[in-house]
Write a protein that holds these residues in place. Structure first.
Motif, PDB file in Angstrom:
ATOM      1  N   ARG A  39      10.037  -8.112  22.464  1.00 22.52           N
ATOM      2  CA  ARG A  39      10.763  -7.603  22.927  1.00 22.52           C
ATOM      3  C   ARG A  39      10.627  -5.648  23.194  1.00 22.52           C
ATOM      4  NH1 ARG A  39      14.908  -5.964  21.401  1.00 22.52           N
ATOM      5  NH2 ARG A  39      16.223  -5.679  23.712  1.00 22.52           N
ATOM      6  N   SER A  40       9.377  -5.221  22.788  1.00 23.07           N
ATOM      7  CA  SER A  40       8.807  -3.990  22.123  1.00 23.07           C
ATOM      8  C   SER A  40       7.526  -3.621  22.379  1.00 23.07           C
ATOM      9  CB  SER A  40       9.431  -3.342  21.303  1.00 23.07           C
ATOM     10  OG  SER A  40       8.721  -2.174  20.370  1.00 23.07           O
ATOM     11  N   PRO A 294       6.926  -6.461  26.386  1.00 23.67           N
ATOM     12  CA  PRO A 294       7.148  -6.871  27.600  1.00 23.67           C
ATOM     13  C   PRO A 294       6.916  -6.064  28.549  1.00 23.67           C
ATOM     14  CG  PRO A 294       7.948  -5.645  26.362  1.00 23.67           C
ATOM     15  CD  PRO A 294       7.719  -6.058  25.638  1.00 23.67           C
ATOM     16  N   ASP A 299      12.000  -3.425  36.325  1.00 23.88           N
ATOM     17  CA  ASP A 299      12.523  -5.171  35.953  1.00 23.88           C
ATOM     18  C   ASP A 299      12.655  -5.836  34.634  1.00 23.88           C
ATOM     19  OD1 ASP A 299      13.501  -4.230  38.252  1.00 23.88           O
ATOM     20  OD2 ASP A 299      12.605  -5.802  39.543  1.00 23.88           O
ATOM     21  N   ARG A 300      11.763  -5.544  33.829  1.00 23.49           N
ATOM     22  CA  ARG A 300      11.449  -5.772  32.637  1.00 23.49           C
ATOM     23  C   ARG A 300      11.257  -4.931  31.285  1.00 23.49           C
ATOM     24  NH1 ARG A 300       9.111 -10.963  33.160  1.00 23.49           N
ATOM     25  NH2 ARG A 300       9.645 -12.157  35.592  1.00 23.49           N
ATOM     26  N   ASN A 302      12.084  -4.117  27.797  1.00 24.60           N
ATOM     27  CA  ASN A 302      12.932  -4.377  26.808  1.00 24.60           C
ATOM     28  C   ASN A 302      13.567  -5.610  26.716  1.00 24.60           C
ATOM     29  OD1 ASN A 302      12.748  -1.498  24.982  1.00 24.60           O
ATOM     30  ND2 ASN A 302      14.818  -1.486  26.312  1.00 24.60           N
ATOM     31  N   GLN A 303      12.311  -6.531  27.763  1.00 26.15           N
ATOM     32  CA  GLN A 303      12.608  -7.725  28.123  1.00 26.15           C
ATOM     33  C   GLN A 303      12.014  -9.060  27.532  1.00 26.15           C
ATOM     34  OE1 GLN A 303      14.171  -9.325  32.297  1.00 26.15           O
ATOM     35  NE2 GLN A 303      15.256  -7.796  32.206  1.00 26.15           N
ATOM     36  N   ALA A 304      11.847  -9.085  26.100  1.00 23.81           N
ATOM     37  CA  ALA A 304      10.500 -10.383  25.763  1.00 23.81           C
ATOM     38  C   ALA A 304      10.055 -11.507  27.122  1.00 23.81           C
ATOM     39  CB  ALA A 304      11.446 -11.207  24.545  1.00 23.81           C
ATOM     40  N   PRO A 305       8.739 -10.810  27.511  1.00 20.51           N
ATOM     41  CA  PRO A 305       8.068 -12.374  28.234  1.00 20.51           C
ATOM     42  C   PRO A 305       8.554 -13.969  27.744  1.00 20.51           C
ATOM     43  CG  PRO A 305       6.544 -11.553  26.485  1.00 20.51           C
ATOM     44  CD  PRO A 305       7.661 -10.594  26.420  1.00 20.51           C
ATOM     45  N   THR A 306       8.626 -14.840  28.852  1.00 19.18           N
ATOM     46  CA  THR A 306       8.313 -16.123  28.455  1.00 19.18           C
ATOM     47  C   THR A 306       6.952 -16.512  27.975  1.00 19.18           C
ATOM     48  OG1 THR A 306      10.226 -16.742  30.117  1.00 19.18           O
ATOM     49  CG2 THR A 306       9.355 -18.751  29.125  1.00 19.18           C
ATOM     50  N   SER A 312       1.188 -15.355  28.790  1.00 19.28           N
ATOM     51  CA  SER A 312       2.371 -14.739  29.551  1.00 19.28           C
ATOM     52  C   SER A 312       1.855 -13.485  30.863  1.00 19.28           C
ATOM     53  CB  SER A 312       3.158 -14.005  29.171  1.00 19.28           C
ATOM     54  OG  SER A 312       4.622 -13.621  30.210  1.00 19.28           O
TER      55      SER A 312
END
Length: 350
Positions: A39-40, A294, A299-300, A302-306, A312
């Motif tokens: 996430r970081s 991320p 839009d992303r 602090n969101q971990a990628p899939t 990714s």
């Protein structure tokens, strides 16, 4: 490829490019350094130098020995950011024809988009392989051959090198293999090891299999007829030979990857340098990882990628001024790391 209807959203394009398989790269095919989503954009690697000891006899009910857990320390690394741009212009589509399933038809925006996504996937895939190759060498570089991290300096360990001296007929090659394995197994420190494997260049591989001591060993072995037939593995676009000797699986990694210099010229960097290679432990739990951070996009945050084994890629779009076309910006944020570089052995020959 599923039809994408304008306006193209970032989610649609990101989903489509990540559906495309990454079929390139031996290290990717072998599953070395699987992806791990973060996430970081920073990665902290913690390790503890605890000491395991043989316990001494004590009287029942007496005090037991206390083992020092060691001091826990950590290393913080930044995940590099890689971007690539592609444009789809009106002139790429308008008034042009193509053959689809034997039929001549107008070039479509969807077809051109699919070609661009394949190009994007390939660029990020070879970058991922390049990072993993650097991880095995202990020196991770980018596409301009700038050093991002020297793992030996980062972790404060000494690089282990073994010269196999394959140009000398009297070299005890099996003893060289034993030296390599001993070094790896004595430094795993709590990790698991399923085997010892390597990737070497074609020159090292050819000298190894033709060395007098190696040939003599297999000729005298009971199953010599089996071992003299070298196996070829078509993994990740590599048609390299595989040979087991000295309890080490030796893999030949052919070819190289294109890099672009500051003046725009493109040259090829060999996957493995001439007369060299790396031996590493296989079957470990978490020694090798490719961290995926991320996307650098509002839009992303602090969101971990899939992430799967293919990595990714995030794509965002921008319509060019006056409707002349569409700009695609792709990015991947990744870093391949060996957490115990003292378990890597760099081999070479004169």
């Amino acid at each position: 490829m599923p039809e994408i209807i304008l306006p193209y959203s970032n989610v649609d394009l990101t989903t489509e490019v990540n559906k495309l398989p990454n079929t390139f790269g031996l290290l990717n095919a072998l599953g070395i350094a699987p992806g791990e989503a973060k996430r970081s954009r920073l990665v902290r690697i913690d390790y503890r130098e605890g000491q395991i000891v043989v316990l001494s006899h004590r009287e029942p009910g007496g005090p037991g020995e206390i083992t020092d857990d060691g001091v826990q320390t950590g290393i913080i690394l930044s995940i590099p950011h890689f971007t690539h741009f592609e444009n789809i212009l009106v002139g790429d589509i308008d008034g042009l024809l193509e053959v689809v399933n034997g039929q001549i038809t107008d070039v479509s925006l969807d077809a051109e988009l699919e070609r661009k996504l394949i190009t994007i996937r390939k660029n990020h895939s070879i970058t991922r392989e390049f990072l993993r190759l650097g991880m095995l060498r202990g020196e991770i570089k980018d596409g301009k051959l700038r050093t991002l991290y020297n793992l030996y300096d980062v972790f404060g360990v000494e690089k282990k090198e073994v010269d196999f001296a394959l140009g000398t007929a009297g070299t005890d090659v099996r003893q060289k293999c034993e030296e390599v394995s001993d070094h790896i197994l004595s430094n795993v420190k709590g990790e698991t090891v399923g085997g010892v494997e390597s990737v070497v260049d074609s020159k090292f591989f050819a000298k190894l299999i033709s060395h007098a001591k190696v040939e003599k060993y297999w000729l005298q072995a009971q199953n010599a007829s089996v071992h003299t037939q070298l196996e070829r593995q078509r993994l990740g676009g590599n048609w390299g030979r595989v040979f087991e000797f000295g309890d080490i699986i030796w893999r030949e990694y052919k070819g190289g990857l294109p890099v672009k210099s500051n003046d725009g010229s493109i040259s090829t960097v060999k996957n493995v340098d001439d007369n060299s290679g790396t031996v590493y432990p296989s079957g470990t739990q978490s020694m090798f990882r490719t961290f995926d951070g991320p996307a650098y996009h509002i839009d992303r945050v602090n969101q971990a990628p899939t992430v799967d084994e293919e990595g990714s890629i995030f794509i965002s779009t921008k319509e060019l001024d006056h409707g002349v076309g569409l700009e695609l910006k792709s990015q991947s944020n990744m870093l391949a790391i060996c957490k115990q570089p003292d378990c890597l052995v760099q081999v070479k020959t004169n």
